[in-house]
Structures are given as C-alpha cells and as structure tokens.
Write a protein that holds these residues in place. Structure first.
Motif, mmCIF file in Angstrom:
data_model
loop_
_atom_site.group_PDB
_atom_site.id
_atom_site.type_symbol
_atom_site.label_atom_id
_atom_site.label_comp_id
_atom_site.label_asym_id
_atom_site.label_seq_id
_atom_site.Cartn_x
_atom_site.Cartn_y
_atom_site.Cartn_z
ATOM 1 N N VAL A 1 0.939 -1.154 0.187
ATOM 2 C CA VAL A 1 0.008 -0.045 -0.046
ATOM 3 C C VAL A 1 0.877 1.054 -0.055
ATOM 4 O O VAL A 1 1.513 1.530 1.002
ATOM 5 C CB VAL A 1 -0.947 -0.057 0.993
ATOM 6 N N ASN A 2 0.747 1.933 -1.440
ATOM 7 C CA ASN A 2 1.691 2.906 -1.367
ATOM 8 C C ASN A 2 1.310 4.042 -2.360
ATOM 9 O O ASN A 2 2.013 4.800 -2.717
ATOM 10 C CB ASN A 2 3.179 2.615 -1.797
ATOM 11 N N GLY A 3 0.191 3.710 -2.713
ATOM 12 C CA GLY A 3 -0.703 4.865 -3.641
ATOM 13 C C GLY A 3 -0.307 4.493 -4.924
ATOM 14 O O GLY A 3 -0.609 4.958 -5.978
ATOM 15 N N CYS B 1 -6.030 -2.600 -6.788
ATOM 16 C CA CYS B 1 -6.196 -1.319 -6.585
ATOM 17 C C CYS B 1 -5.125 -0.748 -5.392
ATOM 18 O O CYS B 1 -4.745 -1.934 -4.696
ATOM 19 C CB CYS B 1 -7.794 -0.721 -5.937
ATOM 20 N N ASP B 2 -4.895 0.486 -5.490
ATOM 21 C CA ASP B 2 -3.899 0.890 -4.325
ATOM 22 C C ASP B 2 -4.219 2.361 -4.278
ATOM 23 O O ASP B 2 -3.800 3.320 -5.091
ATOM 24 C CB ASP B 2 -2.527 0.390 -4.819
ATOM 25 N N ASP B 3 -4.999 2.865 -3.289
ATOM 26 C CA ASP B 3 -5.230 4.463 -3.176
ATOM 27 C C ASP B 3 -4.251 4.761 -2.040
ATOM 28 O O ASP B 3 -4.436 6.007 -1.780
ATOM 29 C CB ASP B 3 -6.542 4.386 -2.787
ATOM 30 N N GLY B 4 -3.280 3.938 -1.545
ATOM 31 C CA GLY B 4 -2.411 4.584 -0.731
ATOM 32 C C GLY B 4 -3.068 4.772 0.834
ATOM 33 O O GLY B 4 -2.191 4.840 1.741
ATOM 34 N N ASP B 5 -4.309 4.218 1.056
ATOM 35 C CA ASP B 5 -4.880 4.342 2.274
ATOM 36 C C ASP B 5 -4.898 3.096 3.088
ATOM 37 O O ASP B 5 -5.175 1.930 2.373
ATOM 38 C CB ASP B 5 -6.262 4.689 2.044
ATOM 39 N N THR B 6 -4.150 2.926 4.200
ATOM 40 C CA THR B 6 -3.980 1.882 4.728
ATOM 41 C C THR B 6 -5.253 1.507 5.714
ATOM 42 O O THR B 6 -5.501 0.303 6.044
ATOM 43 C CB THR B 6 -2.946 1.840 5.834
ATOM 44 N N LYS C 1 -0.394 1.778 -7.922
ATOM 45 C CA LYS C 1 -0.818 0.344 -8.482
ATOM 46 C C LYS C 1 0.023 -0.460 -9.118
ATOM 47 O O LYS C 1 0.463 0.166 -10.114
ATOM 48 C CB LYS C 1 -2.193 0.558 -8.898
#
Length: 159
Positions: free
Chosen positions: A141-143, A151-156, A145
């Motif tokens: 998870v780093n924002g 998906c990866d919105d960076g929100d943990t 993708k």
C-alpha cells in the motif's frame, strides 16, 4: 612320436548386421549406422535402449530409442520442460509439460528410455504454459497500483 596341440576356441560372437538379433548380439537394427543406438558391432550405445521391434519375437529387428529431459531436468513444477524421444531412424517425439486447469502433467524419461507422464501436480496458484504459476507478490500500500494489485489508493485504512 607325434605331438598334438589342442587349441581351445570359443563360440563365434561375431555380429552379422542383418536385422535379426542373434543370442550373441545385444542389438541388430539391420544397418551399419554407428550413431543410431545400435552400433555396427551390435552393441547398444551409451544412453540408448534397444528392444525387439516385435516383442513376441526376441530375435526380431532392434528398435532403439533415447530419451532426454530438456529445460527442466529436475522436474521443478514452476519451470516448463519437455521430454524428447530420439529414435534410431532419426525421428523425434516431444512430450511437453501441460496444464489442465490447475493440474500440471510433467514428462520424464523412464528406465526404458521412454517419455512417461508423471502423476499430475495441483498448482496452488494456477497452471499456465506447462508450469505452475508463482505466488503473487504481497500488496504494498503505497498509492502506486502495481500489475498484481486490484487497486492501491495509498490508504491503509488505519486512520
């Protein structure tokens, strides 16, 4: 007096290349080609297996074959490989590792120099192109993708 000398002789073990294996020949494929499994001295070449072409007639013409496992000699399920049979007449036959759903069937060489399927292996992460797929890398998870993330919105989601 007359002196008589006896000379011990052993039975003939000569090779007669005629396509009919005698009891003194390891093989007889009917030709003098020295590189097709059965030598011109009727011996089986290293790495080859020669059997009668007609199993009901042990003295029939010899059929020689050699099998090699390529690309993945250790049968690693995550590496594609295949077994190649080379026949004394120059023909070859490839048995390639195959997938059926999540089942992987690999081919190896048996004691008779034949390509033989091994028992199917269940691939945990699927099977593709004759090999088990590797486990996907963990999600980071780093924002950004990656190709393995949905998906990866960076929100943990921790705050």
């Amino acid at each position: 007096g007359v002196r008589i000398t006896r000379i011990a002789t052993s039975p003939s073990t000569a090779c007669v290349v005629n396509g009919s294996k005698s009891s003194t020949e390891a093989c007889d494929d009917g030709d003098t080609n020295d590189s097709n499994g059965c030598s011109n001295s009727c011996t089986v070449l290293p790495g080859w297996t020669c059997i009668p072409s007609d199993s009901s007639v042990p003295t029939s013409k010899s059929h020689c074959q050699k099998c090699t496992r390529t690309l993945d000699p250790a049968l690693n399920p995550s590496i594609f490989g295949f077994a190649t049979q080379l026949f004394g007449n120059g023909d070859t036959w490839d048995d390639v590792d195959t997938c059926a759903g999540n089942q992987l069937t690999q081919y190896s060489c048996d004691a008779q120099n034949l390509s033989t399927p091994k028992a199917p292996i269940t691939c945990t992460h699927g099977c593709e192109n004759g090999a088990c797929k590797a486990a996907p890398p963990p999600c980071v998870v780093n924002g950004i993708k990656s190709s393995t993330e949905a998906c990866d919105d960076g929100d943990t989601g921790l705050s």
